[in-house]
Design a protein around this motif. Structure first.
Motif, PDB file in Angstrom:
ATOM      1  N   LYS A 292       0.853  -1.189   0.000  1.00 26.98           N
ATOM      2  CA  LYS A 292       0.000   0.000   0.000  1.00 26.98           C
ATOM      3  C   LYS A 292       0.889   1.240   0.000  1.00 26.98           C
ATOM      4  O   LYS A 292       1.802   1.349   0.823  1.00 26.98           O
ATOM      5  N   TYR A 294       0.600   4.855   0.801  1.00 22.37           N
ATOM      6  CA  TYR A 294      -0.144   5.972   1.374  1.00 22.37           C
ATOM      7  C   TYR A 294       0.625   7.293   1.255  1.00 22.37           C
ATOM      8  O   TYR A 294       0.185   8.306   1.805  1.00 22.37           O
ATOM      9  N   GLN A 297      -1.076   8.350  -2.109  1.00 23.13           N
ATOM     10  CA  GLN A 297      -2.513   8.446  -1.832  1.00 23.13           C
ATOM     11  C   GLN A 297      -2.714   8.465  -0.317  1.00 23.13           C
ATOM     12  O   GLN A 297      -3.037   7.444   0.294  1.00 23.13           O
ATOM     13  N   PRO A 298      -2.480   9.620   0.348  1.00 23.35           N
ATOM     14  CA  PRO A 298      -2.572   9.661   1.818  1.00 23.35           C
ATOM     15  C   PRO A 298      -3.999   9.476   2.325  1.00 23.35           C
ATOM     16  O   PRO A 298      -4.967   9.744   1.613  1.00 23.35           O
ATOM     17  N   LYS A 299      -4.110   9.007   3.571  1.00 17.21           N
ATOM     18  CA  LYS A 299      -5.422   8.922   4.211  1.00 17.21           C
ATOM     19  C   LYS A 299      -5.903  10.334   4.542  1.00 17.21           C
ATOM     20  O   LYS A 299      -5.104  11.277   4.636  1.00 17.21           O
ATOM     21  N   ARG A 304       0.627   9.245   6.029  1.00 19.97           N
ATOM     22  CA  ARG A 304       1.399   8.909   4.838  1.00 19.97           C
ATOM     23  C   ARG A 304       2.452   7.877   5.220  1.00 19.97           C
ATOM     24  O   ARG A 304       3.160   8.043   6.210  1.00 19.97           O
ATOM     25  N   GLN A 399     -11.919   7.661  -2.531  1.00 15.48           N
ATOM     26  CA  GLN A 399     -11.513   6.936  -1.326  1.00 15.48           C
ATOM     27  C   GLN A 399     -12.698   6.151  -0.784  1.00 15.48           C
ATOM     28  O   GLN A 399     -13.783   6.692  -0.615  1.00 15.48           O
ATOM     29  N   ASN A 439      -6.898  -1.577  -4.165  1.00 14.81           N
ATOM     30  CA  ASN A 439      -6.171  -0.336  -4.405  1.00 14.81           C
ATOM     31  C   ASN A 439      -5.728  -0.218  -5.855  1.00 14.81           C
ATOM     32  O   ASN A 439      -5.234  -1.190  -6.451  1.00 14.81           O
TER      33      ASN A 439
END
Length: 707
Positions: A292, A294, A297-299, A304, A399, A439
């Motif tokens: 993954k 992040y 594509q951060p939360k 991150r 998301q 994802n």
């Protein structure tokens, strides 16, 4: 207890410009207000607010938050008042203290309707100032650390509340370390034997293999040194609760469980993060499907990091997280990083999320007019969600929580798109709507005019937004039909007592039953939530009582069949009197009776000649209609006996019972119960739902069972 000088020293470590006088005044004021008060452990009560403030210094929080921690129980538990705190410490701190007081008074583990309303209040408090929640989480953490002094019953209640609400909330805010500690402290109370067994197995594993964490940490460091990459490497065994949960989810023994160790690599730049990833994947084999990114594509809480799982030393799977130091600060503090200080000034971390934007993303989907159970379901789904990132055909990112389907994706774009969805393409290939998205996949939704949400969609989607939209559409679509049916049922019921079901009569009956109007009354009668007889009883109790209830012949309970024509109830949906039914004919035998909402009827849509219009006879049906109930109960002494007693008290008979899942802390079983009608079924399920040791109950419908 930490004295004021030590507390100030903790603050000065990261904020040399702290207002030392403010903290001293708050410390002295709080100590004076709590003078003479004791905790259950016998310690002075003021040790608790000081410990809460110390926990918040670990997050490098601002002076206002720390002072709030020192004073957070003064308005509730002492003679202090809001106006006095505002006069002495300013309006900002008074508002924060008052907010924490209001949160403390919320009974988040109360009945579902009250719990949903209190969740709304919690979210409102969060939207005003997120620091209120930060203090409350630190308050709960210290209370859980010292929970042993409470009576066992209160320990269990607090631990369940922590596991259900505060731990996932901490995780949703990005404070993963706090989530893990809260979960583990609650686990120690709720399942001490399970936790001890995990720890014992870790010790045995260490004896057999040596210090695996130290060995693998050195392996990673050596590989990075060879590549000329400067980075810090840390490793640890995962928390007992995290290991236990993985064992339960995957139904694996400890010996077969992989990736029970986690490692973090902290680098100086984003470029180094990807260089580290390359080094690790060159040295060890990557586990497919366990990567993954992040960073790209951060939360939405600012998190991150790169996550990858590899087969490490001796084939053991290990998870590696790779991030920069700035990313690590956000990963440790989450949304709290917005208020963090460094060297006396607010830390300018470019990855820290704006709390106002974050709380908006969390609350924007919680509509004020949702039912209590829908709201509660939505908020818990939002708090527990882990994310999957998918792309629209134009390249925009959507998301979604883990386990989401193309239907969730469609509703995330727009409710209109979701309602009219007929199929989907994932990476250009047409897939079923129940496909779980991964994802990086590209998703295209195909819509059609005239398409409407189906009842089965509720079980396909996982997001609260999609579930709420589907239910709302189904209610609107079915409401007219239910009102029409309810009006006919009410007409017949009123005529039985020699009265007419006028709008005025129905309006009066609705008011006496606590319903808003006659339309709602008719809708509930038509959907079998309420019997027409109840409406008659509300207006004419003497006439209704005088009406003899004719016993229905057990051999001929259905209207619409030819004399002596055989029939059978469908095993898949097990319809009972009071539910709308239809018959499906089979060559050489009588019709099979299905509930009108049975999904199995879909295969007969193209054969209308096989459908037979049927209805249950009016009158009192004997309790011979077997219904399967899927029940989850606590694995505790006497629970099964109480469950059987409750069913017996409702004048229902258990015809069969078998276990389908046995876990150390709960059992899941299928109970076959003989029912009179849908109202009898409702009464039995309500009685069981009210039992505290019954975790879940639902009607069990198995489409694999042949009619």
């Amino acid at each position: 207890m930490i004295d004021v000088d030590d507390l100030i020293a903790l603050v000065r470590n990261y904020n040399p410009r702290t207002d030392e006088g403010l903290i001293r005044r708050a410390y002295d004021y709080g100590r004076d207000m709590h003078e003479g008060q004791k905790r259950r452990s016998g310690e002075d009560y003021f040790t608790h607010p000081v410990a809460v403030a110390a926990i918040l210094t670990e997050q490098r929080l601002d002076d206002a938050t720390l002072v709030t921690a020192l004073l957070h129980d003064t308005i509730e538990d002492t003679k202090s008042t809001y106006s006095e705190v505002a006069r002495l410490f300013g309006k900002e701190i008074a508002e924060l203290v008052d907010g924490v007081t209001k949160l403390t008074n919320l009974q988040l583990s109360s009945s579902e309707a009250k719990q949903a309303e209190n969740f709304r209040k919690l979210l409102i408090a969060m939207s005003k100032d997120l620091r209120v929640i930060l203090v409350k989480l630190a308050d709960r953490l210290h209370n859980m650390r010292t929970i042993r002094s409470l009576p066992m019953e209160k320990q269990v209640r607090k631990a369940r509340e922590t596991m259900d609400i505060f731990a996932p909330l901490a995780g949703r805010m990005g404070m993963q370390w706090m989530r893990e500690e809260l979960e583990d402290l609650a686990f120690r109370v709720l399942n001490p034997e399970g936790r001890s067994s995990i720890i014992r197995r870790f010790i045995m594993l260490q004896r057999e293999t040596g210090d695996v964490v130290h060995q693998i940490t050195n392996d990673i460091r050596n590989e990075l040194e060879k590549a000329g990459i400067e980075a810090d490497v840390f490793g640890r065994a995962k928390k007992p609760y995290s290991v236990w949960r993985k064992m339960q989810e995957k139904d694996l023994a400890f010996s077969r469980l992989s990736d029970i160790y986690g490692f973090r690599v902290i680098t100086g730049s984003e470029q180094d993060c990807y260089r580290v990833l390359g080094v690790i994947h060159q040295r060890w084999r990557a586990v497919p499907g366990r990567f993954k990114d992040y960073i790209s594509q951060p939360k939405n809480n600012g998190y991150r990091s790169i996550h990858t799982t590899v087969s490490g030393r001796d084939g053991k799977r290990v998870e590696v997280q790779i991030r920069t130091r700035e990313m690590h600060e956000v990963a440790e503090s989450g949304v709290a990083a917005h208020w963090s200080y460094r060297d006396g000034v607010r830390a300018q971390n470019r990855f820290a999320v704006d709390p106002a934007k974050w709380i908006t993303t969390l609350t924007e989907r919680f509509e004020a007019d949702e039912d209590h159970d829908e709201f509660l379901e939505t908020v818990k789904l939002e708090m527990y969600s882990d994310q999957v990132f998918c792309f629209t055909p134009k390249g925009d990112v959507i998301q979604l929580p883990r386990g989401a389907t193309p239907l969730d994706y469609a509703y995330a774009i727009h409710t209109r798109i979701g309602n009219s969805c007929v199929s989907a393409k994932v990476d250009g290939i047409r897939v079923p709507l129940w496909t779980r998205l991964k994802n990086g996949q590209s998703v295209e939704i195909i819509t059609a005019e005239g398409q409407r949400p189906q009842v089965s969609w509720i079980d396909i989607v996982v997001t609260g937004r999609a579930k709420a939209a589907i239910r709302r559409s189904l209610r609107e679509e079915d409401r007219g039909r239910f009102v029409k049916l309810g009006r006919e049922l009410a007409r017949v019921a009123f005529e039985h007592v020699g009265k007419r079901a006028t709008d005025k009569a129905l309006r009066t009956a609705a008011r006496r039953l606590g319903l808003p109007d006659e339309i709602e009354l008719l809708a509930r009668v038509g959907s079998a939530e309420l019997t027409a007889r109840r409406a008659v009883e509300a207006l004419y109790p003497e006439l209704a009582a005088a009406q003899p209830s004719e016993e229905v012949d057990v051999k001929r309970p259905v209207v619409g069949l030819a004399p002596d024509q055989p029939f059978r109830r469908a095993n898949c949906c097990q319809p009972v009197p009071g539910e709308r039914i239809v018959g499906i004919t089979y060559r050489g035998q009588g019709p099979i009776v299905h509930a009108i909402d049975c999904p199995a009827l879909a295969e007969f849509e193209d054969h209308p000649e096989r459908w037979v219009d049927l209805r249950w006879k009016a009158g009192r049906h004997p309790a011979v209609h077997t219904v399967s109930l899927n029940v989850t109960i606590s694995n505790a002494l006497g629970v099964l006996g109480r469950l059987c007693t409750l069913i017996g008290e409702q004048k229902a008979n258990i015809s069969d019972l078998h276990f389908v899942d046995r876990k150390p802390d709960y059992y899941r079983l299928i109970v076959e119960v003989d029912m009179r009608d849908v109202e009898h079924l409702h009464n039995v399920m309500t009685a069981l739902e009210a039992e505290s040791d019954v975790a879940q109950i639902e009607r069990y419908r198995d489409l694999s069972r042949k009619p």
